[in-house]
Design a protein around this motif. Sequence first.
Motif, PDB file in Angstrom:
ATOM      1  N   PHE A  24     -10.470 -17.173   4.923  1.00 11.63           N
ATOM      2  CA  PHE A  24     -10.809 -18.522   4.466  1.00 11.63           C
ATOM      3  C   PHE A  24     -11.371 -18.484   3.045  1.00 11.63           C
ATOM      4  CE2 PHE A  24     -14.049 -21.932   4.182  1.00 11.63           C
ATOM      5  CZ  PHE A  24     -13.191 -23.021   4.212  1.00 11.63           C
ATOM      6  N   SER A  25     -12.236 -17.521   2.764  1.00 12.54           N
ATOM      7  CA  SER A  25     -12.838 -17.443   1.431  1.00 12.54           C
ATOM      8  C   SER A  25     -11.818 -17.091   0.358  1.00 12.54           C
ATOM      9  CB  SER A  25     -13.991 -16.436   1.422  1.00 12.54           C
ATOM     10  OG  SER A  25     -13.508 -15.116   1.563  1.00 12.54           O
ATOM     11  N   HIS A  26     -10.725 -16.431   0.737  1.00 17.10           N
ATOM     12  CA  HIS A  26      -9.674 -16.090  -0.225  1.00 17.10           C
ATOM     13  C   HIS A  26      -8.601 -17.178  -0.306  1.00 17.10           C
ATOM     14  CE1 HIS A  26     -11.229 -12.156  -1.143  1.00 17.10           C
ATOM     15  NE2 HIS A  26     -11.316 -11.880   0.141  1.00 17.10           N
ATOM     16  N   GLY A  27      -8.801 -18.282   0.437  1.00 13.63           N
ATOM     17  CA  GLY A  27      -7.887 -19.409   0.333  1.00 13.63           C
ATOM     18  C   GLY A  27      -6.637 -19.295   1.184  1.00 13.63           C
ATOM     19  N   ARG A  28      -6.594 -18.347   2.100  1.00  9.56           N
ATOM     20  CA  ARG A  28      -5.410 -18.187   2.943  1.00  9.56           C
ATOM     21  C   ARG A  28      -5.395 -19.176   4.101  1.00  9.56           C
ATOM     22  NH1 ARG A  28      -7.058 -12.440   2.574  1.00  9.56           N
ATOM     23  NH2 ARG A  28      -6.055 -11.672   0.693  1.00  9.56           N
ATOM     24  N   LEU A  29      -6.542 -19.731   4.418  1.00  8.21           N
ATOM     25  CA  LEU A  29      -6.660 -20.725   5.485  1.00  8.21           C
ATOM     26  C   LEU A  29      -7.347 -21.963   4.924  1.00  8.21           C
ATOM     27  CD1 LEU A  29      -8.048 -18.457   8.359  1.00  8.21           C
ATOM     28  CD2 LEU A  29      -5.714 -19.311   8.148  1.00  8.21           C
ATOM     29  N   LEU A  31      -9.518 -25.566   5.760  1.00  7.12           N
ATOM     30  CA  LEU A  31     -10.688 -25.775   6.604  1.00  7.12           C
ATOM     31  C   LEU A  31     -10.321 -26.045   8.055  1.00  7.12           C
ATOM     32  CD1 LEU A  31     -13.734 -25.981   6.823  1.00  7.12           C
ATOM     33  CD2 LEU A  31     -13.558 -28.376   6.151  1.00  7.12           C
ATOM     34  N   SER A  32      -9.312 -26.887   8.293  1.00  7.80           N
ATOM     35  CA  SER A  32      -8.948 -27.197   9.681  1.00  7.80           C
ATOM     36  C   SER A  32      -8.377 -25.979  10.395  1.00  7.80           C
ATOM     37  CB  SER A  32      -7.971 -28.374   9.732  1.00  7.80           C
ATOM     38  OG  SER A  32      -6.768 -28.045   9.086  1.00  7.80           O
ATOM     39  N   GLU A  33      -7.566 -25.162   9.694  1.00 10.88           N
ATOM     40  CA  GLU A  33      -7.041 -23.933  10.294  1.00 10.88           C
ATOM     41  C   GLU A  33      -8.176 -22.972  10.617  1.00 10.88           C
ATOM     42  OE1 GLU A  33      -2.685 -23.368   8.214  1.00 10.88           O
ATOM     43  OE2 GLU A  33      -4.477 -22.887   7.047  1.00 10.88           O
ATOM     44  N   PHE A  34      -9.120 -22.845   9.687  1.00  8.76           N
ATOM     45  CA  PHE A  34     -10.252 -21.949   9.905  1.00  8.76           C
ATOM     46  C   PHE A  34     -11.065 -22.397  11.113  1.00  8.76           C
ATOM     47  CE2 PHE A  34     -14.795 -21.062   9.076  1.00  8.76           C
ATOM     48  CZ  PHE A  34     -14.750 -19.677   9.199  1.00  8.76           C
ATOM     49  N   GLU A  35     -11.353 -23.681  11.212  1.00  3.87           N
ATOM     50  CA  GLU A  35     -12.133 -24.188  12.346  1.00  3.87           C
ATOM     51  C   GLU A  35     -11.396 -23.968  13.666  1.00  3.87           C
ATOM     52  OE1 GLU A  35     -12.815 -28.255  11.242  1.00  3.87           O
ATOM     53  OE2 GLU A  35     -14.604 -27.754  10.066  1.00  3.87           O
ATOM     54  N   GLU A  36     -10.102 -24.239  13.676  1.00  2.00           N
ATOM     55  CA  GLU A  36      -9.307 -24.073  14.898  1.00  2.00           C
ATOM     56  C   GLU A  36      -9.273 -22.607  15.332  1.00  2.00           C
ATOM     57  OE1 GLU A  36      -4.637 -24.492  16.199  1.00  2.00           O
ATOM     58  OE2 GLU A  36      -5.431 -25.854  14.678  1.00  2.00           O
ATOM     59  N   ARG A  37      -8.995 -21.730  14.373  1.00  3.58           N
ATOM     60  CA  ARG A  37      -8.911 -20.304  14.716  1.00  3.58           C
ATOM     61  C   ARG A  37     -10.277 -19.735  15.078  1.00  3.58           C
ATOM     62  NH1 ARG A  37      -4.097 -17.519  11.199  1.00  3.58           N
ATOM     63  NH2 ARG A  37      -2.795 -19.361  11.041  1.00  3.58           N
ATOM     64  N   SER A  38     -11.322 -20.230  14.443  1.00  2.00           N
ATOM     65  CA  SER A  38     -12.666 -19.770  14.788  1.00  2.00           C
ATOM     66  C   SER A  38     -13.028 -20.157  16.210  1.00  2.00           C
ATOM     67  CB  SER A  38     -13.693 -20.346  13.818  1.00  2.00           C
ATOM     68  OG  SER A  38     -13.481 -19.842  12.522  1.00  2.00           O
ATOM     69  N   ALA A  39     -12.663 -21.366  16.600  1.00  3.04           N
ATOM     70  CA  ALA A  39     -12.921 -21.804  17.975  1.00  3.04           C
ATOM     71  C   ALA A  39     -12.141 -20.945  18.967  1.00  3.04           C
ATOM     72  CB  ALA A  39     -12.551 -23.278  18.133  1.00  3.04           C
ATOM     73  N   VAL A  64      -9.162  -5.695  -1.635  1.00  5.81           N
ATOM     74  CA  VAL A  64      -9.554  -7.101  -1.724  1.00  5.81           C
ATOM     75  C   VAL A  64     -10.782  -7.276  -2.609  1.00  5.81           C
ATOM     76  CG1 VAL A  64     -10.410  -9.074  -0.404  1.00  5.81           C
ATOM     77  CG2 VAL A  64      -8.447  -7.786   0.413  1.00  5.81           C
ATOM     78  N   PRO A  65     -11.843  -6.458  -2.454  1.00  7.83           N
ATOM     79  CA  PRO A  65     -12.974  -6.629  -3.372  1.00  7.83           C
ATOM     80  C   PRO A  65     -12.598  -6.386  -4.833  1.00  7.83           C
ATOM     81  CG  PRO A  65     -13.648  -5.381  -1.461  1.00  7.83           C
ATOM     82  CD  PRO A  65     -12.151  -5.537  -1.392  1.00  7.83           C
ATOM     83  N   GLU A  66     -11.671  -5.450  -5.109  1.00  3.20           N
ATOM     84  CA  GLU A  66     -11.255  -5.217  -6.487  1.00  3.20           C
ATOM     85  C   GLU A  66     -10.549  -6.444  -7.043  1.00  3.20           C
ATOM     86  OE1 GLU A  66     -10.486  -0.459  -5.840  1.00  3.20           O
ATOM     87  OE2 GLU A  66      -8.955  -1.662  -6.776  1.00  3.20           O
ATOM     88  N   LYS A  71     -10.888 -10.960 -10.800  1.00  2.46           N
ATOM     89  CA  LYS A  71     -10.939 -12.401 -11.056  1.00  2.46           C
ATOM     90  C   LYS A  71     -12.252 -12.771 -11.721  1.00  2.46           C
ATOM     91  CE  LYS A  71     -11.449 -16.295  -8.215  1.00  2.46           C
ATOM     92  NZ  LYS A  71     -11.282 -16.930  -6.933  1.00  2.46           N
ATOM     93  N   ASP A  72     -13.362 -12.171 -11.278  1.00  2.00           N
ATOM     94  CA  ASP A  72     -14.651 -12.449 -11.887  1.00  2.00           C
ATOM     95  C   ASP A  72     -14.701 -11.952 -13.329  1.00  2.00           C
ATOM     96  OD1 ASP A  72     -15.514 -13.604  -9.574  1.00  2.00           O
ATOM     97  OD2 ASP A  72     -16.620 -11.843  -8.878  1.00  2.00           O
ATOM     98  N   ASN A  73     -14.116 -10.780 -13.607  1.00  2.00           N
ATOM     99  CA  ASN A  73     -14.133 -10.242 -14.963  1.00  2.00           C
ATOM    100  C   ASN A  73     -13.255 -11.055 -15.899  1.00  2.00           C
ATOM    101  OD1 ASN A  73     -15.912  -8.214 -14.349  1.00  2.00           O
ATOM    102  ND2 ASN A  73     -14.327  -6.692 -13.967  1.00  2.00           N
ATOM    103  N   ALA A  74     -12.245 -11.732 -15.363  1.00  2.00           N
ATOM    104  CA  ALA A  74     -11.369 -12.540 -16.203  1.00  2.00           C
ATOM    105  C   ALA A  74     -12.033 -13.852 -16.613  1.00  2.00           C
ATOM    106  CB  ALA A  74     -10.068 -12.838 -15.460  1.00  2.00           C
TER     107      ALA A  74
END
Length: 133
Positions: A24-29, A31-39, A64-66, A71-74
């Motif tokens: 979710f934090s990387h934008g692959r999901l 909000l509704s998908e995240f909530e549904e899958r979390s449930a 993934v952290p790299e 992205k932060d360095n850019a």
Amino acid sequence: MDSPEIRVGDNERAEALNLLGEHFSHGRLNLSEFEERSAQASSATTRGELEILFTDLPAVTANVPETVQEKDNASGTLDHWREIVMGLTPLLALVLFFVFDTWLWFLLVPAVSIVLYAGRDNDDDKPEKKKKN
């Protein structure tokens, strides 16, 4: 590979929720998908119920952290603010010298460098050194 009918416990459900949070934090999901899958992850009783939540998502890898770091360095030159301040200090000293007609302003150069770099190990700022540790 283990059978999908194997029952899961709280640790497996918590791990699945953490992975969903990363996606979710990387934008692959959204909000509704995240909530549904979390449930679904919270109520899962077998491995198969957890595995199906991730079939359309890429595996979370060590890079993934790299990617996030790149992205932060850019984002700009804020990572090198000390170098920018040191580069501008002699110019400021020169302007102040002509305005106030005293050479003492050139003492700003070593004073600013001491303030910015005193007690810092230069190797700590180099990314290749950070990766080795």
